[in-house]
Design a protein around this motif. Structure first.
Motif, short mmCIF file in Angstrom:
data_model
loop_
_atom_site.label_atom_id
_atom_site.label_comp_id
_atom_site.label_asym_id
_atom_site.label_seq_id
_atom_site.Cartn_x
_atom_site.Cartn_y
_atom_site.Cartn_z
N MET A 1 0.84 -1.21 0.00
CA MET A 1 0.00 0.00 0.00
C MET A 1 0.87 1.25 0.00
N LEU A 2 0.45 2.27 -0.73
CA LEU A 2 1.21 3.51 -0.73
C LEU A 2 1.06 4.21 0.63
N LYS A 3 2.11 4.97 0.97
CA LYS A 3 2.10 5.66 2.26
C LYS A 3 0.85 6.56 2.40
N VAL A 6 -2.23 4.61 3.33
CA VAL A 6 -2.26 4.24 4.75
C VAL A 6 -2.74 5.44 5.56
N TRP A 7 -2.22 6.58 5.21
CA TRP A 7 -2.58 7.82 5.91
C TRP A 7 -4.09 8.09 5.78
N ASP A 10 -5.98 5.62 7.87
CA ASP A 10 -5.86 5.96 9.30
C ASP A 10 -6.88 7.02 9.70
N ILE A 11 -7.08 7.98 8.82
CA ILE A 11 -8.05 9.05 9.11
C ILE A 11 -9.45 8.46 9.26
N LEU A 12 -9.77 7.53 8.36
CA LEU A 12 -11.09 6.90 8.43
C LEU A 12 -11.24 6.08 9.71
N VAL A 13 -10.20 5.32 10.03
CA VAL A 13 -10.24 4.46 11.22
C VAL A 13 -10.41 5.33 12.48
N GLU A 14 -9.76 6.48 12.47
CA GLU A 14 -9.88 7.38 13.62
C GLU A 14 -11.30 7.94 13.72
N ALA A 15 -11.89 8.25 12.57
CA ALA A 15 -13.20 8.92 12.57
C ALA A 15 -14.37 7.98 12.83
N LEU A 16 -14.27 6.73 12.38
CA LEU A 16 -15.45 5.85 12.41
C LEU A 16 -16.07 5.65 13.80
#
Ligand SMILES: Nc1ncnc2c1ncn2[C@@H]1O[C@H](COP(=O)(O)OP(=O)(O)OP(=O)(O)O)[C@@H](O)[C@H]1O
Ligand SMILES: [Mg+2]
Length: 295
Positions: A1-3, A6-7, A10-16
């Motif tokens: 996966m491109l950096k 991932v970034w 991560d934003i989605l995982v933080e927001a969900l």
């Protein structure tokens, strides 16, 4: 996966988790007149608030309009005057206030909401404007602590109209003009209204969108932003005089809201793009979060 991917993930995982937590919860947003100067940003703020609705939150907007009221007063050769952050309001000032708040700002925000929703084809959701006179929403009496003219203090809120509108997918936008038992109209500080509404509606959150990054320990020094504050600390800052002018009614209103059971109050800068989203959906937030005790 491109950096970069991932970034983004991560934003989605933080927001969900926040999206899940706040589903169906009422959020009262006080949109300060001081944060309305840039019309592009105003549109962006409206879009972010509509996004909250799309993902299941129930936003209510309570708007101010200080600078636009003052501008109109100056045009009419009247000098704006404030005591403890509250506008001294004679008869002419009251007429100007009503014209600007309900006639100009409220209709502008509602029109923007509806236009954005139409552009997105956001089926079913609609913006609607109200002032305190509608459905007896804000019943007031003349402010008692000192004579400020047509400044009202809330004696009763009748929130049924808001409950009905929220159930039917409306985004209510409220201009803070109240009416007394003899039919006279009064200007009510929008920060106070937002806090009281958050209380009676048992809101999850109360958000103050203003023109500073949050509560500053030292006014004018952006490096002294307080990212988290509790009731005790806020009371101390009020007493020591570090909270001044327009921030006084906000902090007092936040204290009442927290005492009434509102979970969190946020102070954020409406002049920063997407500040609402960054505050609600990231762990760190962006402004000042105000909680009843440290957690
Ligand atoms: N300790 C403090 N930290 C941050 N801001 C403060 C503080 N003390 C006073 N202020 C002032 O409070 C102001 C915000 O209140 P103000 O009434 O001007 O805006 P608003 O309430 O967002 O807009 P409106 O009154 O039009 O609704 C800030 O611009 C700042 O000058
Ligand atoms: Mg203000």
């Amino acid at each position: 996966m491109l950096k970069n991917d991932v970034w983004r993930a991560d934003i989605l995982v933080e927001a969900l988790p926040y999206i899940k937590k706040f589903w169906n919860k009422i959020v009262v947003i006080k949109y300060g007149g001081s944060a309305m100067e840039d019309k592009q940003l105003e549109k962006q703020i409206i879009k972010d608030i509509i996004l909250l609705r799309y993902i299941g939150m129930k936003p209510i907007i309570v708007h101010g309009g200080g600078p636009e009221i003052s501008q109109e007063m100056l045009k009419q050769k009247k000098t704006p005057q404030f005591i403890n952050g509250l506008r001294v309001t004679d008869r002419d000032t009251m007429d100007i206030t009503e014209m600007v708040l309900t006639g100009k700002i409220n209709t502008r925000l509602v029109a923007e909401i509806n236009l954005c929703i139409l552009e997105d084809q956001g089926n079913g959701i609609k913006g609607i404007g109200l002032s305190g006179e509608d459905a007896q929403l804000l019943m007031v009496k003349k402010y008692t602590q000192m004579d400020l003219g047509y400044v009202g203090e809330i004696i009763k809120i009748n929130p049924e109209i808001l409950t009905l509108l929220l159930e039917k997918d409306y985004i209510p936008v409220i201009a803070t003009i109240g009416v007394d038992t003899s039919g006279d109209r009064f200007n009510i500080n929008a920060d106070t209204v937002a806090g009281e509404l958050a209380n009676v509606l048992k809101a999850e959150k109360l958000i103050f969108l203003t023109d500073v990054d949050g509560i500053l320990r030292e006014l004018g020094n952006a490096d002294t932003l307080i990212s988290s504050i509790n009731v005790q600390e806020a009371k101390e800052l009020l007493e020591s005089g570090q909270i001044q002018k327009g921030m006084i009614p906000k902090v007092k209103s936040a204290l009442r809201a927290l005492e009434g059971g509102v979970k969190k109050v946020h102070f954020i800068n409406g002049k920063r793009a997407h500040s609402i989203l960054l505050e609600i959906f990231t762990d760190k937030g962006i402004g000042t979060e105000f909680v009843s005790v440290d957690n």
